[in-house]
Design a protein around this motif. Sequence first.
Motif, PDB file in Angstrom:
ATOM      1  N   CYS A  39       0.827  -1.212   0.000  1.00 17.59           N
ATOM      2  CA  CYS A  39       0.000   0.000   0.000  1.00 17.59           C
ATOM      3  C   CYS A  39       0.861   1.262   0.000  1.00 17.59           C
ATOM      4  N   ARG A  40       1.907   1.281   0.797  1.00 14.23           N
ATOM      5  CA  ARG A  40       2.802   2.450   0.811  1.00 14.23           C
ATOM      6  C   ARG A  40       3.509   2.614  -0.531  1.00 14.23           C
ATOM      7  N   ASN A  41       3.937   1.508  -1.125  1.00 16.19           N
ATOM      8  CA  ASN A  41       4.598   1.584  -2.426  1.00 16.19           C
ATOM      9  C   ASN A  41       3.636   2.058  -3.513  1.00 16.19           C
ATOM     10  N   LEU A  42       2.389   1.627  -3.438  1.00 18.23           N
ATOM     11  CA  LEU A  42       1.395   2.088  -4.409  1.00 18.23           C
ATOM     12  C   LEU A  42       1.178   3.587  -4.275  1.00 18.23           C
ATOM     13  N   VAL A  43       1.095   4.090  -3.054  1.00 21.27           N
ATOM     14  CA  VAL A  43       0.934   5.532  -2.839  1.00 21.27           C
ATOM     15  C   VAL A  43       2.129   6.286  -3.437  1.00 21.27           C
ATOM     16  N   LYS A  44       3.340   5.772  -3.236  1.00 19.14           N
ATOM     17  CA  LYS A  44       4.533   6.401  -3.824  1.00 19.14           C
ATOM     18  C   LYS A  44       4.468   6.416  -5.343  1.00 19.14           C
ATOM     19  N   LEU A  45       4.076   5.284  -5.925  1.00 20.58           N
ATOM     20  CA  LEU A  45       3.982   5.212  -7.385  1.00 20.58           C
ATOM     21  C   LEU A  45       2.927   6.165  -7.937  1.00 20.58           C
ATOM     22  N   MET A  46       1.795   6.267  -7.250  1.00 15.97           N
ATOM     23  CA  MET A  46       0.757   7.203  -7.708  1.00 15.97           C
ATOM     24  C   MET A  46       1.261   8.638  -7.630  1.00 15.97           C
ATOM     25  N   LYS A  47       2.047   8.958  -6.602  1.00 16.75           N
ATOM     26  CA  LYS A  47       2.606  10.308  -6.469  1.00 16.75           C
ATOM     27  C   LYS A  47       3.577  10.594  -7.605  1.00 16.75           C
ATOM     28  N   VAL A  48       4.436   9.638  -7.927  1.00 18.71           N
ATOM     29  CA  VAL A  48       5.381   9.823  -9.035  1.00 18.71           C
ATOM     30  C   VAL A  48       4.622  10.036 -10.336  1.00 18.71           C
ATOM     31  N   TYR A  49       3.599   9.241 -10.555  1.00 25.08           N
ATOM     32  CA  TYR A  49       2.773   9.373 -11.755  1.00 25.08           C
ATOM     33  C   TYR A  49       2.151  10.773 -11.834  1.00 25.08           C
ATOM     34  N   CYS A  50       1.541  11.185 -10.746  1.00 26.79           N
ATOM     35  CA  CYS A  50       0.883  12.493 -10.717  1.00 26.79           C
ATOM     36  C   CYS A  50       1.880  13.630 -10.921  1.00 26.79           C
ATOM     37  N   ASP A  51       3.021  13.557 -10.242  1.00 26.69           N
ATOM     38  CA  ASP A  51       4.041  14.598 -10.369  1.00 26.69           C
ATOM     39  C   ASP A  51       4.597  14.656 -11.788  1.00 26.69           C
ATOM     40  N   ALA A  52       4.840  13.498 -12.382  1.00 27.72           N
ATOM     41  CA  ALA A  52       5.458  13.444 -13.700  1.00 27.72           C
ATOM     42  C   ALA A  52       4.508  13.888 -14.805  1.00 27.72           C
ATOM     43  N   LEU A  53       3.239  13.531 -14.713  1.00 33.82           N
ATOM     44  CA  LEU A  53       2.300  13.811 -15.798  1.00 33.82           C
ATOM     45  C   LEU A  53       1.347  14.956 -15.517  1.00 33.82           C
ATOM     46  N   GLY A  54       1.401  15.500 -14.310  1.00 34.37           N
ATOM     47  CA  GLY A  54       0.523  16.616 -13.986  1.00 34.37           C
ATOM     48  C   GLY A  54      -0.935  16.213 -13.868  1.00 34.37           C
ATOM     49  N   GLN A  55      -1.193  14.952 -13.621  1.00 43.05           N
ATOM     50  CA  GLN A  55      -2.560  14.476 -13.434  1.00 43.05           C
ATOM     51  C   GLN A  55      -2.767  14.127 -11.974  1.00 43.05           C
ATOM     52  N   LEU A  56      -4.021  13.965 -11.588  1.00 42.46           N
ATOM     53  CA  LEU A  56      -4.349  13.606 -10.212  1.00 42.46           C
ATOM     54  C   LEU A  56      -5.211  12.355 -10.190  1.00 42.46           C
ATOM     55  N   VAL A  57      -5.041  11.556  -9.166  1.00 43.75           N
ATOM     56  CA  VAL A  57      -5.927  10.423  -8.926  1.00 43.75           C
ATOM     57  C   VAL A  57      -7.090  10.962  -8.098  1.00 43.75           C
ATOM     58  N   ASN A  58      -8.303  10.777  -8.578  1.00 45.77           N
ATOM     59  CA  ASN A  58      -9.478  11.245  -7.864  1.00 45.77           C
ATOM     60  C   ASN A  58      -9.850  10.201  -6.803  1.00 45.77           C
ATOM     61  N   LEU A  59      -9.425  10.449  -5.569  1.00 47.27           N
ATOM     62  CA  LEU A  59      -9.694   9.500  -4.494  1.00 47.27           C
ATOM     63  C   LEU A  59     -11.176   9.428  -4.142  1.00 47.27           C
ATOM     64  N   ASN A  60     -11.957  10.459  -4.531  1.00 48.68           N
ATOM     65  CA  ASN A  60     -13.400  10.418  -4.302  1.00 48.68           C
ATOM     66  C   ASN A  60     -14.081   9.411  -5.226  1.00 48.68           C
ATOM     67  N   LYS A  61     -13.440   9.097  -6.358  1.00 48.93           N
ATOM     68  CA  LYS A  61     -13.990   8.124  -7.297  1.00 48.93           C
ATOM     69  C   LYS A  61     -13.277   6.777  -7.175  1.00 48.93           C
ATOM     70  N   SER A  62     -12.403   6.662  -6.203  1.00 48.14           N
ATOM     71  CA  SER A  62     -11.634   5.441  -6.003  1.00 48.14           C
ATOM     72  C   SER A  62     -12.137   4.712  -4.768  1.00 48.14           C
ATOM     73  N   SER A  63     -11.940   3.410  -4.749  1.00 48.00           N
ATOM     74  CA  SER A  63     -12.296   2.622  -3.571  1.00 48.00           C
ATOM     75  C   SER A  63     -11.385   1.406  -3.499  1.00 48.00           C
ATOM     76  N   VAL A  64     -11.401   0.762  -2.355  1.00 53.33           N
ATOM     77  CA  VAL A  64     -10.576  -0.419  -2.161  1.00 53.33           C
ATOM     78  C   VAL A  64     -11.450  -1.548  -1.628  1.00 53.33           C
ATOM     79  N   PHE A  65     -11.224  -2.729  -2.169  1.00 52.91           N
ATOM     80  CA  PHE A  65     -11.983  -3.920  -1.793  1.00 52.91           C
ATOM     81  C   PHE A  65     -10.992  -5.003  -1.385  1.00 52.91           C
TER      82      PHE A  65
END
Length: 135
Positions: A53-79
């Motif tokens: 989970c921590r590594n996934l958060v890091k990867l999402m941050k790198v993705y967002c920083d590199a591409l200028g996009q955001l992950v919409n956590l309001n439209k995301s969920s975990v099962f």
Amino acid sequence: MDSQSLKIRQSPKQTCAQCELSGVQLNQHGPTISHIFFADDTLIFLKADQVNCRNLVKLMKVYCDALGQLVNLNKSSVFFGTNVPVVLAEELGGILGMPLVDDPGTYLGVPEMWGRSKSKGLAYVNDRILSKIQG
């Protein structure tokens, strides 16, 4: 090559090398799956632990920083599957910053959880085809 392009090309590789994710294996002879991409959606399959989970958060941050996009956590969920204790699931959901759901629902009208019955999973497709034929 400008510095932003270099950052986009190198950061994900460097971060992936540092933040390996452990996917899931559906059976002992099958491949390990970590993600499925479809259009602008991503389904991620990981072993349920703090490191993933921590590594996934890091990867999402790198993705967002590199591409200028955001992950919409309001439209995301975990099962989590039934073999993950509720206390652990809540902790991991907190690390990810996403709400936990008991039922992932449907994706493009098809249930995300099929269980063992293929006929139940494909009932939607059958119903849609019949409704189109009948007008």
